[in-house]
Design a protein around this motif. Structure first.
Motif, PDB file in Angstrom:
ATOM      1  N   GLN A 129       0.857  -1.289   0.111  1.00 39.25           N
ATOM      2  CA  GLN A 129      -0.066  -0.128   0.093  1.00 39.25           C
ATOM      3  C   GLN A 129       0.780   1.086   0.061  1.00 39.25           C
ATOM      4  OE1 GLN A 129      -2.461   0.174   3.382  1.00 39.25           O
ATOM      5  NE2 GLN A 129      -2.917   2.349   3.182  1.00 39.25           N
ATOM      6  N   ALA A 130       1.872   1.296   0.904  1.00 35.53           N
ATOM      7  CA  ALA A 130       2.755   2.535   1.013  1.00 35.53           C
ATOM      8  C   ALA A 130       3.550   2.533  -0.500  1.00 35.53           C
ATOM      9  CB  ALA A 130       3.768   2.405   2.287  1.00 35.53           C
ATOM     10  N   HIS A 131       3.967   1.380  -0.826  1.00 35.72           N
ATOM     11  CA  HIS A 131       4.544   1.513  -2.334  1.00 35.72           C
ATOM     12  C   HIS A 131       3.568   2.073  -3.352  1.00 35.72           C
ATOM     13  CE1 HIS A 131       6.508   0.268  -5.941  1.00 35.72           C
ATOM     14  NE2 HIS A 131       5.511  -0.299  -6.261  1.00 35.72           N
ATOM     15  N   PHE A 132       2.611   1.853  -3.464  1.00 38.45           N
ATOM     16  CA  PHE A 132       1.567   2.486  -4.298  1.00 38.45           C
ATOM     17  C   PHE A 132       1.496   4.031  -3.926  1.00 38.45           C
ATOM     18  CE2 PHE A 132      -0.865  -1.799  -4.772  1.00 38.45           C
ATOM     19  CZ  PHE A 132       0.108  -2.351  -5.696  1.00 38.45           C
ATOM     20  N   ASP A 133       1.336   4.375  -2.709  1.00 40.83           N
ATOM     21  CA  ASP A 133       1.211   5.846  -2.421  1.00 40.83           C
ATOM     22  C   ASP A 133       2.435   6.334  -2.822  1.00 40.83           C
ATOM     23  OD1 ASP A 133      -1.180   5.204  -1.146  1.00 40.83           O
ATOM     24  OD2 ASP A 133      -0.342   5.184   0.952  1.00 40.83           O
ATOM     25  N   LYS A 134       3.706   5.955  -2.623  1.00 38.85           N
ATOM     26  CA  LYS A 134       4.824   6.589  -3.119  1.00 38.85           C
ATOM     27  C   LYS A 134       4.801   6.797  -4.830  1.00 38.85           C
ATOM     28  CE  LYS A 134       9.790   6.290  -2.806  1.00 38.85           C
ATOM     29  NZ  LYS A 134      11.097   5.330  -2.165  1.00 38.85           N
ATOM     30  N   ALA A 135       4.397   5.771  -5.321  1.00 34.25           N
ATOM     31  CA  ALA A 135       4.363   5.768  -6.814  1.00 34.25           C
ATOM     32  C   ALA A 135       3.301   6.863  -7.169  1.00 34.25           C
ATOM     33  CB  ALA A 135       3.904   4.560  -7.233  1.00 34.25           C
ATOM     34  N   ALA A 136       2.194   7.047  -6.493  1.00 34.22           N
ATOM     35  CA  ALA A 136       1.294   8.058  -6.938  1.00 34.22           C
ATOM     36  C   ALA A 136       1.725   9.272  -6.668  1.00 34.22           C
ATOM     37  CB  ALA A 136      -0.109   7.803  -6.082  1.00 34.22           C
ATOM     38  N   GLY A 137       2.834   9.664  -5.858  1.00 38.06           N
ATOM     39  CA  GLY A 137       3.336  11.180  -5.513  1.00 38.06           C
ATOM     40  C   GLY A 137       2.450  11.399  -4.410  1.00 38.06           C
TER      41      GLY A 137
END
Length: 308
Positions: free
Chosen positions: A300-308
């Motif tokens: 989840q945190a990985h996706f948040d980081k990728a989304a900026g």
């Protein structure tokens, strides 16, 4: 009975469209299938017993000769790459269940009555990124929850023991993520089995669910193709309890065969299958392990980081 019509009409005059409309596979694939099955179809009547009918011999032959040849785990690298391109890291398969309508015996109708109020057995399937079956498990009554079916499957035992798939881990934030499969909320949460968040969701959790659900659509489409190809799975299957897994196994093997050959699939078949396969969602699983939560939150945190 004369077989002249077969040689003259089917083999002599039919074009490929006739073969697809009538057999849901090309002439070349059909003849190759016949060649594979010939050794198992040569049984004759004996003084001790009559040979099985042709339809039963075909089903038994496909299960004996082709099921483990066609429904199996291949090289996971290609699936991992495709699922990553769809938005989910280190994933090699999508898992779900579907209901196969049956004619239930009078004394067992309650057990086989599913949430949509018809009698069925559950087909659990793991599929790759190309919509091909990697593992199937069929036969539990339609009233059975997906979690119970999964917990009793050989696939679950092998995944838990770490013997089904090569041990390949990647770093995700501060956490190590093993190769995993994705499934809906009816399945337990484990480090190697990711499911969506449920309840009142934050924007971050919704983002995670969007990525996961995009991959889960692969298995839903696969069920549609399976039932679209082999119409006996769309209506009530007229087979005994011991024969139903054989019939479903044969259809699953044939599905993988035509998919591997790149056979044409008419969208009208999928529309019909989709109408017949509308199912109520199962209740979310309560089996949530702390290690699974840790991996889920890291992704989840990985996706948040990728989304900026």
């Amino acid at each position: 009975m004369s077989t002249d019509w077969w040689e003259r009409l089917v083999l002599g005059e039919w074009d490929n469209e006739h073969w697809l409309q009538n057999f849901h596979m090309s002439r070349q694939t059909f003849l190759e299938l016949c060649q594979w099955l010939t050794p198992a179809l040569r049984h004759q009547d004996t003084a001790m017993r009559c040979a099985l009918t042709v339809d039963k011999r075909v089903v038994h032959a496909i299960n004996a000769l082709l099921l483990h040849r066609l429904v199996r785990l291949g090289d996971p690298d290609a699936a991992i790459e495709v699922f990553a391109s769809l938005g989910f890291p280190n994933c090699f398969g999508a898992l779900d269940g579907t209901h196969i309508p049956i004619c239930a015996a009078e004394d067992s109708r309650g057990r086989f009555l599913n949430r949509k109020d018809y009698h069925s057995v559950v087909l659990q399937a793991l599929v790759d990124s190309q919509g091909r079956f990697l593992d199937i498990y069929v036969g539990w009554p339609g009233s059975t929850h997906d979690t119970r079916v999964f917990r009793n499957s050989g696939l679950c035992r092998r995944l838990e023991a770490g013997t089904y798939i090569p041990q390949w881990e990647i770093p995700v934030g501060d956490t190590t993520m093993p190769l995993c499969v994705v499934a809906d909320a009816a399945y337990p949460l484990r480090p190697w089995l990711m499911h969506p968040y449920t309840g009142h969701l934050s924007a971050s959790q919704e983002r995670f669910n969007t990525h996961l659900n995009h991959v889960c659509q692969v298995v839903e489409r696969t069920f549609g193709c399976l039932k679209g190809h082999w119409r006996c799975l769309l209506t009530r299957l007229h087979a005994g309890p011991t024969n139903i897994p054989q019939v479903v196994g044969a259809c699953s093997a044939l599905h993988n065969l035509v998919e591997s050959k790149g056979e044409t699939f008419f969208q009208g078949w999928a529309v019909e299958a989709g109408r017949a396969d509308m199912q109520a969602p199962a209740a979310p699983s309560r089996q949530v392990g702390p290690e699974g939560i840790q991996v889920q939150e890291a992704v989840q945190a990985h996706f948040d980081k990728a989304a900026g």
